[in-house]
Design a protein around this motif. Structure first.
Motif, PDB file in Angstrom:
ATOM      1  N   PRO A  27      18.294   9.674 -13.051  1.00 43.12           N
ATOM      2  CA  PRO A  27      18.129   9.334 -11.792  1.00 43.12           C
ATOM      3  C   PRO A  27      17.319   8.095 -11.663  1.00 43.12           C
ATOM      4  O   PRO A  27      16.502   7.907 -12.366  1.00 43.12           O
ATOM      5  N   TYR A  28      17.806   7.225 -10.642  1.00 40.43           N
ATOM      6  CA  TYR A  28      17.033   6.270 -10.391  1.00 40.43           C
ATOM      7  C   TYR A  28      16.519   6.468  -8.934  1.00 40.43           C
ATOM      8  O   TYR A  28      17.282   6.627  -7.944  1.00 40.43           O
ATOM      9  N   LEU A  29      15.245   6.443  -8.694  1.00 35.21           N
ATOM     10  CA  LEU A  29      14.825   7.185  -7.550  1.00 35.21           C
ATOM     11  C   LEU A  29      13.715   6.022  -6.805  1.00 35.21           C
ATOM     12  O   LEU A  29      13.083   5.161  -7.450  1.00 35.21           O
ATOM     13  N   PHE A  30      13.685   6.160  -5.349  1.00 36.92           N
ATOM     14  CA  PHE A  30      13.057   5.274  -4.581  1.00 36.92           C
ATOM     15  C   PHE A  30      12.423   5.697  -3.603  1.00 36.92           C
ATOM     16  O   PHE A  30      12.524   6.845  -3.149  1.00 36.92           O
ATOM     17  N   TRP A  31      11.360   5.263  -3.070  1.00 41.09           N
ATOM     18  CA  TRP A  31      10.318   5.519  -1.851  1.00 41.09           C
ATOM     19  C   TRP A  31      10.499   4.291  -1.122  1.00 41.09           C
ATOM     20  O   TRP A  31       9.954   3.144  -1.381  1.00 41.09           O
ATOM     21  N   TYR A  32      11.019   4.390   0.212  1.00 42.38           N
ATOM     22  CA  TYR A  32      10.802   3.320   1.365  1.00 42.38           C
ATOM     23  C   TYR A  32       9.917   4.059   2.504  1.00 42.38           C
ATOM     24  O   TYR A  32      10.078   5.110   2.751  1.00 42.38           O
ATOM     25  N   VAL A  33       9.455   2.656   3.150  1.00 43.20           N
ATOM     26  CA  VAL A  33       8.549   3.327   4.487  1.00 43.20           C
ATOM     27  C   VAL A  33       9.012   2.393   5.604  1.00 43.20           C
ATOM     28  O   VAL A  33       9.581   1.279   5.546  1.00 43.20           O
ATOM     29  N   GLN A  34       9.229   3.119   6.745  1.00 39.20           N
ATOM     30  CA  GLN A  34       9.395   2.380   7.716  1.00 39.20           C
ATOM     31  C   GLN A  34       8.294   2.561   8.953  1.00 39.20           C
ATOM     32  O   GLN A  34       8.318   3.705   9.502  1.00 39.20           O
ATOM     33  N   TYR A  35       7.580   1.456   9.286  1.00 36.41           N
ATOM     34  CA  TYR A  35       6.474   1.285  10.122  1.00 36.41           C
ATOM     35  C   TYR A  35       7.176   1.266  11.607  1.00 36.41           C
ATOM     36  O   TYR A  35       8.132   0.732  11.517  1.00 36.41           O
ATOM     37  N   PRO A  36       6.553   1.742  12.564  1.00 39.29           N
ATOM     38  CA  PRO A  36       6.791   1.575  13.885  1.00 39.29           C
ATOM     39  C   PRO A  36       7.118   0.225  14.252  1.00 39.29           C
ATOM     40  O   PRO A  36       6.548  -0.781  14.167  1.00 39.29           O
ATOM     41  N   ASN A  37       8.261  -0.002  14.929  1.00 35.77           N
ATOM     42  CA  ASN A  37       8.868  -1.155  15.269  1.00 35.77           C
ATOM     43  C   ASN A  37       8.863  -2.407  13.909  1.00 35.77           C
ATOM     44  O   ASN A  37       8.852  -3.326  14.441  1.00 35.77           O
ATOM     45  N   ARG A  38       9.090  -1.790  13.040  1.00 39.31           N
ATOM     46  CA  ARG A  38       9.375  -2.782  11.785  1.00 39.31           C
ATOM     47  C   ARG A  38      10.417  -2.351  11.059  1.00 39.31           C
ATOM     48  O   ARG A  38      10.876  -1.061  10.803  1.00 39.31           O
ATOM     49  N   GLY A  39      10.820  -3.078   9.997  1.00 36.81           N
ATOM     50  CA  GLY A  39      12.176  -2.855   9.328  1.00 36.81           C
ATOM     51  C   GLY A  39      11.531  -2.030   8.071  1.00 36.81           C
ATOM     52  O   GLY A  39      10.376  -1.765   7.996  1.00 36.81           O
ATOM     53  N   LEU A  40      12.496  -1.512   7.329  1.00 31.90           N
ATOM     54  CA  LEU A  40      12.160  -0.423   6.024  1.00 31.90           C
ATOM     55  C   LEU A  40      11.635  -1.426   4.907  1.00 31.90           C
ATOM     56  O   LEU A  40      12.282  -2.673   4.864  1.00 31.90           O
ATOM     57  N   GLN A  41      10.839  -0.879   4.420  1.00 34.06           N
ATOM     58  CA  GLN A  41      10.141  -1.593   3.241  1.00 34.06           C
ATOM     59  C   GLN A  41      10.093  -0.611   2.021  1.00 34.06           C
ATOM     60  O   GLN A  41       9.633   0.631   1.991  1.00 34.06           O
ATOM     61  N   PHE A  42      10.247  -1.279   0.949  1.00 32.90           N
ATOM     62  CA  PHE A  42      10.286  -0.722  -0.360  1.00 32.90           C
ATOM     63  C   PHE A  42       8.872  -0.376  -0.775  1.00 32.90           C
ATOM     64  O   PHE A  42       7.973  -1.097  -0.693  1.00 32.90           O
ATOM     65  N   LEU A  43       8.531   0.734  -1.288  1.00 33.78           N
ATOM     66  CA  LEU A  43       7.163   1.215  -1.827  1.00 33.78           C
ATOM     67  C   LEU A  43       7.101   1.321  -3.364  1.00 33.78           C
ATOM     68  O   LEU A  43       6.235   0.658  -3.845  1.00 33.78           O
ATOM     69  N   LEU A  44       7.848   2.095  -4.055  1.00 33.93           N
ATOM     70  CA  LEU A  44       7.869   2.141  -5.349  1.00 33.93           C
ATOM     71  C   LEU A  44       9.368   2.643  -6.002  1.00 33.93           C
ATOM     72  O   LEU A  44      10.222   3.115  -5.029  1.00 33.93           O
ATOM     73  N   LYS A  45       9.575   2.671  -7.056  1.00 34.85           N
ATOM     74  CA  LYS A  45      10.641   3.207  -7.851  1.00 34.85           C
ATOM     75  C   LYS A  45      10.397   3.878  -9.184  1.00 34.85           C
ATOM     76  O   LYS A  45       9.360   3.535  -9.733  1.00 34.85           O
ATOM     77  N   TYR A  46      11.249   4.543  -9.436  1.00 33.39           N
ATOM     78  CA  TYR A  46      11.168   5.345 -10.985  1.00 33.39           C
ATOM     79  C   TYR A  46      12.539   5.274 -11.602  1.00 33.39           C
ATOM     80  O   TYR A  46      13.838   5.124 -10.988  1.00 33.39           O
ATOM     81  N   ILE A  47      12.565   4.299 -12.769  1.00 37.58           N
ATOM     82  CA  ILE A  47      13.548   4.249 -13.472  1.00 37.58           C
ATOM     83  C   ILE A  47      13.735   4.855 -14.818  1.00 37.58           C
ATOM     84  O   ILE A  47      14.603   5.577 -15.133  1.00 37.58           O
ATOM     85  N   THR A  48      12.749   4.605 -15.565  1.00 35.34           N
ATOM     86  CA  THR A  48      12.387   5.163 -16.769  1.00 35.34           C
ATOM     87  C   THR A  48      10.725   5.022 -17.012  1.00 35.34           C
ATOM     88  O   THR A  48      10.168   4.207 -16.593  1.00 35.34           O
ATOM     89  N   GLY A  49      10.698   5.536 -18.158  1.00 36.08           N
ATOM     90  CA  GLY A  49       9.212   5.390 -18.676  1.00 36.08           C
ATOM     91  C   GLY A  49       8.146   6.631 -18.085  1.00 36.08           C
ATOM     92  O   GLY A  49       8.543   7.759 -17.945  1.00 36.08           O
ATOM     93  N   ASP A  50       6.913   6.035 -17.798  1.00 35.56           N
ATOM     94  CA  ASP A  50       5.874   6.924 -17.321  1.00 35.56           C
ATOM     95  C   ASP A  50       6.198   7.712 -16.280  1.00 35.56           C
ATOM     96  O   ASP A  50       6.791   7.329 -15.026  1.00 35.56           O
ATOM     97  N   ASN A  51       6.061   8.996 -15.972  1.00 36.68           N
ATOM     98  CA  ASN A  51       6.119   9.705 -15.156  1.00 36.68           C
ATOM     99  C   ASN A  51       5.590   9.337 -13.787  1.00 36.68           C
ATOM    100  O   ASN A  51       6.037   9.681 -12.560  1.00 36.68           O
ATOM    101  N   LEU A  52       4.470   8.698 -13.743  1.00 38.80           N
ATOM    102  CA  LEU A  52       3.543   8.531 -12.808  1.00 38.80           C
ATOM    103  C   LEU A  52       3.746   6.942 -12.281  1.00 38.80           C
ATOM    104  O   LEU A  52       3.660   6.241 -13.109  1.00 38.80           O
ATOM    105  N   VAL A  53       4.470   6.804 -10.919  1.00 38.29           N
ATOM    106  CA  VAL A  53       4.853   5.436 -10.777  1.00 38.29           C
ATOM    107  C   VAL A  53       3.731   5.162  -9.475  1.00 38.29           C
ATOM    108  O   VAL A  53       3.679   5.825  -8.759  1.00 38.29           O
ATOM    109  N   LYS A  54       3.281   3.839  -9.761  1.00 39.12           N
ATOM    110  CA  LYS A  54       2.238   3.377  -8.849  1.00 39.12           C
ATOM    111  C   LYS A  54       3.132   2.316  -8.034  1.00 39.12           C
ATOM    112  O   LYS A  54       3.823   1.453  -8.464  1.00 39.12           O
ATOM    113  N   GLY A  55       2.712   2.187  -6.563  1.00 39.05           N
ATOM    114  CA  GLY A  55       3.537   1.282  -5.639  1.00 39.05           C
ATOM    115  C   GLY A  55       2.496   0.704  -4.855  1.00 39.05           C
ATOM    116  O   GLY A  55       1.383   0.584  -4.927  1.00 39.05           O
ATOM    117  N   SER A  56       3.300   0.326  -3.929  1.00 37.50           N
ATOM    118  CA  SER A  56       2.480  -0.516  -2.744  1.00 37.50           C
ATOM    119  C   SER A  56       1.559   0.362  -1.954  1.00 37.50           C
ATOM    120  O   SER A  56       1.825   1.357  -1.922  1.00 37.50           O
TER     121      SER A  56
END
Lengths: 116, 116
Positions: free
Chosen positions: B31-60
């Motif tokens: 799996p390639y997994l992502f989180w995105y966030v959409q603030y009110p009246n703003r576009g979607l923004q990338f937060l973080l992703k998991y590709i491989t490696g450490d199971n704990l991923v840190k983002g914005s």
């Protein structure tokens, strides 16, 4: 650098008319995606481009919807004979390339389409 | 077909408390997994992703997500919520389409309300 831009930001049209929505991706991004988001709902995938070709058109809701991309840059989503159920926010996104789709997508502000 | 589920339409949390937004996925390969966030009246923004490696991923914005292969989950977390975190959060997974192409499948979204 500039982000993804979309035009128009808002479009109001009458049922049965055709509309064209435009997306300018980030320079250098070879992959481009179109999504539809109905009010307060999730994202519905429509189509994506790798370069100028569209390997996956499975998300297009009907044959009234079409999209093209020229020069590996600007894309146009066309909706013919619009219906009221087409009313939504149409989002465009780009990424470095689709085949390495661990690349995150960068979204434009969207075009809000209202069909009266 | 690959899919992603966000079981909660809405999550309410008090400011300063930890928050969790849940996501489970179904994929045939890695799996390639992502989180995105959409603030009110703003576009979607990338937060973080998991590709491989450490199971704990840190983002914005202080967010992190934990990949759990046995539970097929990728929950989004933050140790101390802020009122400004109130937004619509989308989990997403890479999908390999029938044409061998690649697209990102988004969950339905979870609306987070952080109360002061």
């Amino acid at each position: 650098g500039a982000g993804v831009s979309q035009s128009p930001s808002n479009k109001v049209t009458e049922k049965g008319k055709d509309v064209e929505l435009r997306c300018d991706p980030i320079s250098g991004h070879t992959a481009l995606y179109w999504y539809r988001q109905s009010l307060g709902q999730g994202l519905e995938f429509l189509i994506y481009f790798q370069g100028n070709s569209a390997p996956d058109k499975s998300g297009l809701p009907s044959d009234r919807f079409s999209a093209e991309r020229t020069g590996g840059s600007v894309s146009t989503l066309t909706i013919q004979r619009t219906q009221q159920e087409d009313s939504a926010v149409y989002l465009c996104a780009s990424s470095l390339r689709a085949s390495g789709s661990y690349n995150e997508q960068f979204f434009g502000p969207g075009t809000r389409l209202t069909v009266l | 077909a690959q899919s992603v589920a966000q079981p909660e339409d809405q999550v309410n949390v008090a400011e300063g408390n930890p928050l969790t937004v849940k996501c489970t996925y179904s994929v045939s390969g890695n799996p390639y997994l992502f989180w995105y966030v959409q603030y009110p009246n703003r576009g979607l923004q990338f937060l973080l992703k998991y590709i491989t490696g450490d199971n704990l991923v840190k983002g914005s914005y202080g967010f992190e997500a934990e990949f759990n292969k046995s539970q097929t989950s990728f929950h989004l977390k933050k140790p101390s919520a802020l009122v400004s975190d109130s937004a619509l959060y989308f989990c997403a997974v890479r999908d390999i389409g029938n044409t061998g192409g690649f697209k990102t499948i988004f969950g339905a979204g979870t609306r987070l309300f952080v109360k002061a």
